[in-house]
Enzyme design. Structure first.
Site, PDB file in Angstrom:
ATOM      1  N   CYS A   1      51.152  67.613  20.577  1.00  0.00           N
ATOM      2  CA  CYS A   1      49.888  68.345  20.557  1.00  0.00           C
ATOM      3  C   CYS A   1      49.746  69.159  19.268  1.00  0.00           C
ATOM      4  CB  CYS A   1      49.819  69.305  21.737  1.00  0.00           C
ATOM      5  SG  CYS A   1      49.546  68.510  23.327  1.00  0.00           S
TER       6      CYS A   1
ATOM      7  N   GLU B   1      48.996  72.298  18.990  1.00  0.00           N
ATOM      8  CA  GLU B   1      49.651  73.603  19.106  1.00  0.00           C
ATOM      9  C   GLU B   1      51.143  73.481  18.783  1.00  0.00           C
ATOM     10  OE1 GLU B   1      47.671  72.090  21.249  1.00  0.00           O
ATOM     11  OE2 GLU B   1      46.498  73.492  22.447  1.00  0.00           O
TER      12      GLU B   1
ATOM     13  N   CYS C   1      52.058  73.208  26.210  1.00  0.00           N
ATOM     14  CA  CYS C   1      51.733  74.042  25.040  1.00  0.00           C
ATOM     15  C   CYS C   1      51.615  75.508  25.429  1.00  0.00           C
ATOM     16  CB  CYS C   1      50.461  73.548  24.360  1.00  0.00           C
ATOM     17  SG  CYS C   1      50.778  72.054  23.401  1.00  0.00           S
TER      18      CYS C   1
ATOM     19  N   CYS D   1      47.330  72.377  27.029  1.00  0.00           N
ATOM     20  CA  CYS D   1      48.048  71.788  28.166  1.00  0.00           C
ATOM     21  C   CYS D   1      49.156  72.732  28.619  1.00  0.00           C
ATOM     22  CB  CYS D   1      48.617  70.416  27.775  1.00  0.00           C
ATOM     23  SG  CYS D   1      50.107  70.489  26.759  1.00  0.00           S
TER      24      CYS D   1
ATOM     25  N   ASN E   1      47.220  67.140  16.450  1.00  0.00           N
ATOM     26  CA  ASN E   1      47.937  66.243  17.350  1.00  0.00           C
ATOM     27  C   ASN E   1      48.343  64.971  16.609  1.00  0.00           C
ATOM     28  OD1 ASN E   1      45.098  65.782  17.400  1.00  0.00           O
ATOM     29  ND2 ASN E   1      45.221  64.709  19.348  1.00  0.00           N
TER      30      ASN E   1
ATOM     31  N   GLU F   1      49.662  61.379  17.714  1.00  0.00           N
ATOM     32  CA  GLU F   1      49.949  60.469  18.826  1.00  0.00           C
ATOM     33  C   GLU F   1      50.888  59.359  18.382  1.00  0.00           C
ATOM     34  OE1 GLU F   1      46.065  59.375  20.345  1.00  0.00           O
ATOM     35  OE2 GLU F   1      45.790  61.390  21.189  1.00  0.00           O
TER      36      GLU F   1
HETATM   37  N1  THU Z   1      45.857  67.738  22.868  1.00  0.00           N
HETATM   38  C1  THU Z   1      46.230  68.718  21.984  1.00  0.00           C
HETATM   39  O1  THU Z   1      46.700  68.421  20.879  1.00  0.00           O
HETATM   40  N2  THU Z   1      46.058  69.998  22.358  1.00  0.00           N
HETATM   41  C2  THU Z   1      45.437  70.410  23.480  1.00  0.00           C
HETATM   42  O2  THU Z   1      45.273  71.615  23.689  1.00  0.00           O
HETATM   43  C3  THU Z   1      44.952  69.425  24.444  1.00  0.00           C
HETATM   44  C4  THU Z   1      45.337  68.017  24.180  1.00  0.00           C
HETATM   45  C5  THU Z   1      45.978  66.326  22.439  1.00  0.00           C
HETATM   46  C6  THU Z   1      47.089  65.536  23.045  1.00  0.00           C
HETATM   47  C7  THU Z   1      46.567  64.114  22.863  1.00  0.00           C
HETATM   48  O3  THU Z   1      46.889  63.674  21.547  1.00  0.00           O
HETATM   49  C8  THU Z   1      45.066  64.275  22.962  1.00  0.00           C
HETATM   50  O4  THU Z   1      44.792  65.642  22.741  1.00  0.00           O
HETATM   51  C9  THU Z   1      44.478  63.832  24.296  1.00  0.00           C
HETATM   52  O5  THU Z   1      45.158  64.422  25.350  1.00  0.00           O
END
Ligand code: THU
Length: 130
Positions: free
Chosen positions: A50, A52, A86, A83, A39, A41
């Protein structure tokens, strides 16, 4: 490296200064090549991506378009659940019976499939009259 090892390693590179929740994803494409993502941000929160999505972008950039298997890992109390966005992104490149393995950093594992994660998904068949 296994998918789990790859996902764990790339998770260390996650850019998650806001949530502090690092996620790693690794997928094996139909070609056999493994692609990884974490991920990333952003201070403008909705611009974050994310793990994925990163792995899928790497796969497409690498010339593959079919996911054979995918794994995700995070330091969560339960195996991390992708999520909704994804799930749709994975479904774009994976058949319904493709295995999705969700891990915690403690070693808990949950195995599921693309169709179980996204039942009734919108797909190209709905656009057949266009
Ligand atoms: N996140 C992912 O990268 N993948 C997931 O399957 C769940 C959530 C990340 C998004 C964000 O950067 C952090 O986790 C918190 O939501």
């Amino acid at each position: 490296m296994t998918l789990l090892e790859t996902a764990s390693a790339v998770r260390e590179n996650a850019h998650a200064p806001y949530s502090k929740f690092k996620v790693g994803a690794a997928l094996r494409a139909a070609s056999g090549k493994i692609y990884a993502g974490c991920n990333v941000e952003n201070v403008a929160y909705p611009e974050g991506t994310c793990a994925e999505a990163g792995a899928i972008a790497a796969m497409v950039a690498g010339g593959d378009t079919t996911i054979a298997e995918i794994a995700v890992i995070a330091d969560s109390p339960q195996p991390v659940s992708p999520c909704g966005g994804c799930r749709q992104k994975i479904a774009e490149f994976a058949a319904g019976d493709v295995t999705v393995t969700l891990h915690t950093t403690d070693g808990a594992i949950m195995q599921t499939t693309v169709s179980a994660l996204l039942p009734g998904s919108f797909d190209v068949d709905y656009m057949s009259r266009v």
